[in-house]
Design a protein around this motif. Structure first.
Motif, PDB file in Angstrom:
ATOM      1  N   ASP A 226      51.870  21.561 102.868  1.00  0.00           N
ATOM      2  CA  ASP A 226      52.408  22.924 102.940  1.00  0.00           C
ATOM      3  C   ASP A 226      51.278  23.944 102.907  1.00  0.00           C
ATOM      4  OD1 ASP A 226      54.850  21.810 102.991  1.00  0.00           O
ATOM      5  OD2 ASP A 226      55.454  22.418 100.983  1.00  0.00           O
ATOM      6  N   SER A 227      50.239  23.625 102.148  1.00  0.00           N
ATOM      7  CA  SER A 227      49.130  24.565 102.018  1.00  0.00           C
ATOM      8  C   SER A 227      48.373  24.740 103.325  1.00  0.00           C
ATOM      9  CB  SER A 227      48.150  24.099 100.935  1.00  0.00           C
ATOM     10  OG  SER A 227      48.805  24.007  99.712  1.00  0.00           O
ATOM     11  N   ASN A 232      51.988  30.162 104.210  1.00  0.00           N
ATOM     12  CA  ASN A 232      51.841  30.079 102.756  1.00  0.00           C
ATOM     13  C   ASN A 232      50.591  30.801 102.290  1.00  0.00           C
ATOM     14  OD1 ASN A 232      54.192  28.561 102.134  1.00  0.00           O
ATOM     15  ND2 ASN A 232      53.202  26.787 103.080  1.00  0.00           N
TER      16      ASN A 232
END
Lengths: 286, 48
Positions: A226-227, A232
């Protein structure tokens, strides 16, 4: 065979997949005068390899070339462009091998986040040499995701020139690992039998691969995949990098194609070409 | 065998010359813009 019947632990299975897909590991650097090597350690202890070329003592900028998934910093065709860029703009230039690529150590690819750690090593090299500015020049997948994250989060990065960027890390995983498993003709028997359900699983939600990679890096990042997604991250107000997105090889890397597609998809959402990540149209996962 | 360093592989070095015809004009503009922004930022710093 169902995917949950795989007898290997997922991490070992995934390591085998990477090992097979990234089967050629190059070990060259350009033989130009002043080329230096800078092996370094990423923050999770992985040994990574990079090289730099700085023909002038005081270059006005620097550029790091980041390769794509399955590639390496050894790409002689691109070297010519990188060298031309160095001479044309008086830039120091360099390349690096991501984890599990080229001369760097083996470790699960994260399609963006862990790969961006390498750019910090280049910045250290640049600092030692007294360089100013940094422009990323990257191509395809891991390199682009890493460059994008670095540009958004590292105030020392002034710009990134990105070609053929996937929308998010799990799209990259689906497209490239799934595609490779599906289409490769010389897969080992075990992988060949698993190719279809593996791809199906990846298309579902990236489950398995997604969890395995995140679990592997849980000490360093809550969810490392996700990073790697730009949404994000956001730049601090004082940091305003210039990032150019160029569509892929099917469009012959033409900026006009990029403009047309952008206009087609986002004209009703008041999208601007020159926008901060938080101002860009929200993309949907899946 | 999977080809990782030749034309046709999406993750390899698939950059045939025809794809690069327009590269430098575009990259020239890009670098010029980066430099102009750096110059403006530096001037702002100096003014303040």
């Amino acid at each position: 065979m169902e995917f949950n019947q795989i007898t290997q632990p997922r991490k070992a299975f995934l390591e085998n997949v990477f090992k097979h897909i990234i089967s050629l590991r190059h070990h060259d650097v350009p033989d130009w005068p002043t080329v230096s090597r800078f092996p370094a350690e990423a923050k999770d202890g992985i040994s990574v390899f990079g090289w730099g070329y700085c023909p002038n003592t005081y270059p006005i900028g620097s550029l790091l070339f980041l390769h794509g998934f399955t590639g390496s910093s050894r790409c002689q065709h691109l070297w010519e462009y990188v060298r031309e860029i160095s001479h044309r703009y008086d830039f120091a230039v360099g390349g690096c091998d991501f984890r599990h690529h080229g001369m760097s150590d083996d470790a699960l690819s994260t399609f963006g986040m862990a790969e961006s750690w390498m750019s910090r090593r280049f910045l250290s090299w640049r600092k030692i040499a007294g360089f100013l500015g940094l422009t990323f020049f990257s191509a395809n997948l891991s390199g682009e995701m890493a460059a994008q994250v670095s540009a958004a989060t590292n105030p020392k990065v002034d710009a990134a020139f990105l070609m053929a960027l996937p929308a998010w890390p799990w799209q990259a995983i689906d497209h490239y690992i799934g595609h490779n498993l599906h289409s490769a003709i010389c897969l080992p028997d075990e992988l060949d039998r698993l190719a279809s359900p593996f791809r199906k699983l990846l298309k579902g939600a990236g489950l398995g691969v997604y969890d395995t990679i995140n679990d592997h890096y849980s000490e360093h990042q809550v969810k490392i995949l996700d990073s790697g997604c730009l949404f994000n991250h956001d730049c601090s107000p004082a940091h305003d990098p210039l990032v150019l997105y160029l569509m892929g090889s099917d469009d012959e890397y033409g900026i006009e194609h990029t403009r047309k597609v952008w206009g087609h998809w986002y004209r009703e959402e008041s999208a601007r070409l020159n926008a901060r990540p938080s101002e860009s149209p929200k993309q949907k996962n899946g | 065998m999977i080809e990782v360093d030749g034309a046709g592989h999406p993750g390899g070095c698939d950059y045939s010359p025809y794809q690069w015809e327009g590269f430098f004009p575009l990259f020239d503009d890009f670098i010029e813009t980066v430099m102009a922004r750096k110059g403006q930022a530096q001037k702002l710093l100096e003014d303040n």
